[in-house]
Write a protein that holds these residues in place. Structure first.
Motif, PDB file in Angstrom:
ATOM      1  N   ASN A 282      -0.132   6.567  -2.943  1.00  0.00           N
ATOM      2  CA  ASN A 282      -0.021   6.176  -4.344  1.00  0.00           C
ATOM      3  C   ASN A 282      -0.112   7.431  -5.212  1.00  0.00           C
TER       4      ASN A 282
ATOM      5  N   HIS B 165       2.555   2.802  -5.798  1.00  0.00           N
ATOM      6  CA  HIS B 165       2.478   2.786  -4.338  1.00  0.00           C
ATOM      7  C   HIS B 165       3.906   2.897  -3.835  1.00  0.00           C
TER       8      HIS B 165
ATOM      9  N   ASP C 195       0.804  -1.238   0.000  1.00  0.00           N
ATOM     10  CA  ASP C 195       0.000   0.000   0.000  1.00  0.00           C
ATOM     11  C   ASP C 195       0.829   1.276   0.000  1.00  0.00           C
ATOM     12  N   GLY C 196       2.051   1.216   0.507  1.00  0.00           N
ATOM     13  CA  GLY C 196       2.852   2.434   0.624  1.00  0.00           C
ATOM     14  C   GLY C 196       2.632   3.125   1.968  1.00  0.00           C
TER      15      GLY C 196
ATOM     16  N   ILE D 207      -1.904   5.549   3.385  1.00  0.00           N
ATOM     17  CA  ILE D 207      -1.222   4.841   2.301  1.00  0.00           C
ATOM     18  C   ILE D 207      -0.775   5.908   1.312  1.00  0.00           C
TER      19      ILE D 207
END
Length: 408
Positions: free
Chosen positions: A265, A284, A229-230, A263
């Protein structure tokens, strides 16, 4: 009933009374010593109350470098047979140009961990408002060994009021570890805070200082990993010259904090042969946001004066406390109250009127006394005259007797 304006609008002034009581004297002396120590030692010296402080500004330049040698067959890669608690994907080995996006960001940078790559084509004219790209092929990959990428951090600070300016390479620096300790790094790859050298840090080491593992559960969705997800990290660079009494010594300290429940992106589109054909990347990533802060101090006489003057209020409070103790709580409070508070007579005009009245009364009394004295004197004179007359009569009576005797 007349209103006594002198009592209503009375003026309270300070009266100095020397109370010969060792208890009050010792207490007040203790207050004075503590207050002086607080103002001079703590406020002025320890807290450097003689400084005028400001928050510096600055600029940051970052670069992402790929490792010379990648680690292969990571546990999150699809070709690895080892168990992995989250979804495995194909792994690609991108260099720094492909791993970082956007390029040229002056407040941070992005290091991709997973990319959704979609091959899209518009089978229509983009002049048509209803024309849309359609996805022909879609792949989902991890960027392998992103932890081995290194970040170069070049930063400059400037304090406008004191005109202090330095580049990070000219200063001593530190980074906070997970226990909150300030440490320097001078390793083969990781270098932090060494004068004359740029700050370079592996992403894996940077994540370690933040207490983050990319294979831990995502902060927003526990079914995915942070790698999937980051995440977003704040990298604070705090400058200071107030840690010692030598204002020429300036240091900086890195501290890294992860942003909860997030998260990250970012989309990216790359045109292929013509504008109707493109590759669409949904990245991500690890997003690093750099924040420059801190305190730079310089000597300022008005700041010192304000620090000293602010303590005068404490002296007044200590005097009030001792006064209240003397007039309200000690056994001798009544006598102390009597000597501390004194009420004057009426105002000057009233006193003059009273004096005039007193003078008139005195004059009247004097007149009365004079009249009484005159009356008394007159009475005495009359009495004397009567006595003289009586004596004369007696003498006349006596002469005939003498005459009679002579005749005989």
């Amino acid at each position: 009933m007349s209103i006594d304006w002198d009592s209503i609008l009375a003026y309270n002034t300070i009266k100095v009374v020397r109370i010969r009581d060792r208890r009050l004297g010792i207490l007040h002396l203790c207050f004075l010593v503590v207050i002086v120590l607080y103002i001079v030692v703590y406020s002025a010296i320890i807290n450097k109350g003689y400084l005028s402080t400001e928050e510096p500004v600055g600029s940051i330049r970052t670069s992402l470098w790929s490792p010379n040698q990648f680690k292969g067959n990571e546990s999150y890669c699809k070709n690895n047979t080892e168990p992995y608690p989250y979804q495995k994907l194909e792994c690609v080995y991108f260099d720094d140009a492909l791993a970082s996006y956007p390029i040229g960001d002056d407040v941070g940078f992005t290091a991709s961990t997973r990319i959704e790559i979609s091959e899209q084509k518009a089978n229509c004219s983009l002049l048509n408002p209803s024309c849309r790209f359609k996805t022909l092929n879609k792949t989902n990959v991890y960027l392998a060994d992103i932890e081995s990428f290194t970040v170069l951090i070049d930063h400059t600070m400037y304090a406008p009021s004191s005109q202090i300016q330095f580049n990070g390479g000219d200063l001593s620096g530190y980074i906070l570890d997970q226990n909150g300790n300030e440490i320097q790094l001078n390793e083969s790859v990781n270098v932090i805070g060494i004068q004359g050298k740029p700050d370079v840090l592996e992403i894996g080491k940077l994540l370690e200082f933040a207490g983050v593992n990319l294979d831990d559960p995502s902060l927003a969705n526990s079914s995915n990993s942070i790698r999937y997800d980051g995440c977003v990290l704040f990298v604070f660079i705090e400058y200071s010259n107030t840690f010692s009494y030598d204002l020429k010594k300036i240091k900086y300290v890195y501290s890294i904090k992860i942003v909860d429940d997030t998260i990250y992106n970012i989309p990216e589109a790359t045109i292929l042969g013509d504008v109707s054909s493109r590759l669409y990347y949904k990245r991500h990533a690890i997003r690093l946001i750099f924040i420059q802060t801190g305190v730079i101090g310089s000597f300022h006489f008005q700041s010192l004066l304000l620090t000293l003057v602010s303590g005068i209020g404490l002296l007044t409070v200590s005097t009030i406390i001792v006064d209240q103790l003397a007039i309200r709580f000690l056994p001798q409070r009544k006598s102390y109250r009597d000597v501390k508070f004194q009420i004057t007579e009426k105002s000057i005009n009233n006193n003059n009127n009273n004096n005039n009245n007193n003078n008139n009364n005195n004059n009247n009394n004097n007149n009365n006394n004079n009249n009484n004295n005159n009356n008394n004197n007159n009475n005495n004179n009359n009495n004397n005259n009567n006595n003289n007359n009586n004596n004369n009569n007696n003498n006349l009576n006596f002469f005939p007797i003498l005459l009679n005797n002579n005749n005989e």
